[in-house]
Design a protein around this motif. Structure first.
Motif, PDB file in Angstrom:
ATOM      1  N   SER A 158       0.778  -1.064   0.089  1.00  0.00           N
ATOM      2  CA  SER A 158      -0.109   0.080   0.011  1.00  0.00           C
ATOM      3  C   SER A 158       0.988   1.242   0.161  1.00  0.00           C
ATOM      4  O   SER A 158       0.747   2.130  -0.756  1.00  0.00           O
ATOM      5  CB  SER A 158      -1.015  -0.116   1.420  1.00  0.00           C
ATOM      6  OG  SER A 158      -1.792   1.361   1.303  1.00  0.00           O
ATOM      7  N   THR A 159       2.052   1.380   0.816  1.00  0.00           N
ATOM      8  CA  THR A 159       2.683   2.476   0.834  1.00  0.00           C
ATOM      9  C   THR A 159       3.625   2.654  -0.379  1.00  0.00           C
ATOM     10  O   THR A 159       3.701   3.801  -0.853  1.00  0.00           O
ATOM     11  CB  THR A 159       3.693   2.343   2.029  1.00  0.00           C
ATOM     12  OG1 THR A 159       3.048   2.264   3.396  1.00  0.00           O
ATOM     13  CG2 THR A 159       4.710   3.503   2.295  1.00  0.00           C
ATOM     14  N   ALA A 160       4.036   1.570  -1.117  1.00  0.00           N
ATOM     15  CA  ALA A 160       4.710   1.660  -2.145  1.00  0.00           C
ATOM     16  C   ALA A 160       4.004   2.176  -3.630  1.00  0.00           C
ATOM     17  O   ALA A 160       4.127   2.847  -4.148  1.00  0.00           O
ATOM     18  CB  ALA A 160       5.237   0.543  -2.607  1.00  0.00           C
ATOM     19  N   LEU A 161       2.474   1.698  -3.312  1.00  0.00           N
ATOM     20  CA  LEU A 161       1.546   1.972  -4.289  1.00  0.00           C
ATOM     21  C   LEU A 161       1.242   3.728  -4.145  1.00  0.00           C
ATOM     22  O   LEU A 161       1.257   4.386  -5.298  1.00  0.00           O
ATOM     23  CB  LEU A 161       0.140   1.369  -4.416  1.00  0.00           C
ATOM     24  CG  LEU A 161       0.333  -0.295  -4.749  1.00  0.00           C
ATOM     25  CD1 LEU A 161      -0.877  -0.905  -4.876  1.00  0.00           C
ATOM     26  CD2 LEU A 161       0.760  -0.364  -6.127  1.00  0.00           C
ATOM     27  N   GLU A 162       1.223   3.981  -3.100  1.00  0.00           N
ATOM     28  CA  GLU A 162       0.797   5.450  -2.795  1.00  0.00           C
ATOM     29  C   GLU A 162       1.963   6.246  -3.231  1.00  0.00           C
ATOM     30  O   GLU A 162       1.763   7.426  -4.031  1.00  0.00           O
ATOM     31  CB  GLU A 162       0.583   5.716  -1.281  1.00  0.00           C
ATOM     32  CG  GLU A 162       0.410   7.174  -1.008  1.00  0.00           C
ATOM     33  CD  GLU A 162       0.281   7.241   0.586  1.00  0.00           C
ATOM     34  OE1 GLU A 162       0.989   8.029   1.082  1.00  0.00           O
ATOM     35  OE2 GLU A 162      -0.837   6.728   1.188  1.00  0.00           O
ATOM     36  N   SER A 163       3.426   5.941  -2.935  1.00  0.00           N
ATOM     37  CA  SER A 163       4.653   6.611  -3.583  1.00  0.00           C
ATOM     38  C   SER A 163       4.524   6.763  -5.047  1.00  0.00           C
ATOM     39  O   SER A 163       4.808   7.691  -5.587  1.00  0.00           O
ATOM     40  CB  SER A 163       5.658   5.936  -2.826  1.00  0.00           C
ATOM     41  OG  SER A 163       5.911   6.040  -1.546  1.00  0.00           O
ATOM     42  N   LEU A 164       4.271   5.553  -5.680  1.00  0.00           N
ATOM     43  CA  LEU A 164       4.495   5.213  -6.966  1.00  0.00           C
ATOM     44  C   LEU A 164       3.289   6.233  -7.920  1.00  0.00           C
ATOM     45  O   LEU A 164       3.791   6.984  -8.703  1.00  0.00           O
ATOM     46  CB  LEU A 164       4.088   3.889  -7.536  1.00  0.00           C
ATOM     47  CG  LEU A 164       3.689   3.551  -8.856  1.00  0.00           C
ATOM     48  CD1 LEU A 164       4.955   3.961  -9.761  1.00  0.00           C
ATOM     49  CD2 LEU A 164       3.121   2.230  -9.087  1.00  0.00           C
TER      50      LEU A 164
END
Length: 325
Positions: free
Chosen positions: A275-281
């Motif tokens: 979730s955190t990585a998708l948000e950053s992406l």
């Protein structure tokens, strides 16, 4: 004619706001051909009064709705199907063969949604869903067509988001109605007329190989526009297809990296990592896109999609061999 609930395009196509959670999150597309009509996707049961209001504004008769077409049977696309069939007495429901039985008997569809949301929340969001008479259901296998008062609509099987997903090609407008196959593009994220598109990996049937293949198949027709359920018409499809391919791979890479870092016993950690990585992406890509919306507003707008995409990627990690060509 454009109203608060509808936006008109060329070739008799309009987007009707399904009023799903917030304005302009989900569209029901109306195709009119010399007084006869087809609806593509239905929103929920609570969306249909808005459809009736728009038809009344346009002086169109409910008896002249010939088809209610489902791109697939996820409930934000098909939850209003039985209410449509109640309201439009002459309409046939057109659906992928894999989804037809669930429209005739929605028991499993309802049970699955209730297991996720709980019965009270399910009723609040989706309303009542009823069985549809099999005699009013038309199965649309790959490369089948229906005739809307002389206007041919072609159905192509487009798995990737779901195995029961069709996209519909309208030669008259040189456009596809893509459901979720061509991703999500919210109008709030447009910059100087340029749209931002990203994949939706929400279902339990996410298949990145199939998603890539379905995008390529759509682009083989060289369409000018795609009408997305979330939300409506986009152009610049060559650029968007390239971006979608790239982002599908980026989603897969994020899921694999999180899976390597976190053991399968640490699903909560893995979920948070994805979730955190998708948000950053998405924040990074939106910045490159030129979006000036405050970060907190972007996160608020996309939080539900990020959560559902994370769920879909986790399910893919747990139920596939993860081979991607």
């Amino acid at each position: 004619m454009t109203s608060s609930l509808s936006t008109d395009f060329t070739h008799g196509i309009s987007a009707i706001d399904a009023q799903f959670h917030r304005p302009q999150r989900a569209a029901i597309h109306l195709i009119e051909e010399n007084g006869k009509m087809a609806l593509v996707d239905t929103g929920t049961a609570f969306s249909i009064p808005g459809v009736l209001s728009v038809l009344e504004e346009k002086n169109l008769a409910i008896e002249d709705v010939d088809y209610v077409i489902l791109t697939h049977i996820h409930l934000d696309h098909a939850g209003g199907a039985s209410e449509c069939m109640r309201c439009f007495p002459n309409a046939k429901l057109v659906v992928h063969p894999r989804g037809a039985r669930h429209m005739a008997d929605p028991t499993k569809l309802i049970a699955g949604a209730i297991s996720v949301y709980g019965e009270a929340e399910f009723k609040r969001v989706y309303g009542d869903i009823h069985a549809i008479d099999e005699k009013r259901i038309i199965e649309a296998p790959d490369e089948s067509r229906i005739d809307l008062n002389g206007r041919s609509l072609l159905f192509i099987d487009t798995p990737g988001h779901a195995r029961h997903h069709n996209c519909i090609y309208d030669e008259q407008s040189n456009a596809f109605f893509t459901g979720d196959t061509f991703g999500v593009s919210y109008r709030e994220l447009d910059v100087n007329g340029k749209e931002f598109v990203f994949p939706t990996t929400t279902p339990v049937q996410f298949d990145p190989d199939a998603a890539h293949a379905s995008l390529n198949r759509i682009m083989h027709f060289k369409p000018e526009y795609a009408f997305l359920t979330h939300y409506s018409r986009i152009g610049n499809l060559i650029r968007h297809a390239e971006c979608m391919h790239n982002l599908i791979d980026a989603h897969v890479e994020i899921a694999r990296n999180a899976d390597e870092i976190n053991s399968r016993r640490s699903n909560a950690n893995r979920f948070n990592a994805i979730s955190t990585a998708l948000e950053s992406l998405l924040l990074q890509r939106l910045k490159k896109h030129g979006c000036q919306m405050p970060q907190t507003e972007i996160i608020s707008l996309l939080s539900a999609d990020i959560r559902l995409n994370t769920m879909g990627l986790e399910h893919w990690l747990n139920h596939s061999d993860q081979t991607v060509s």
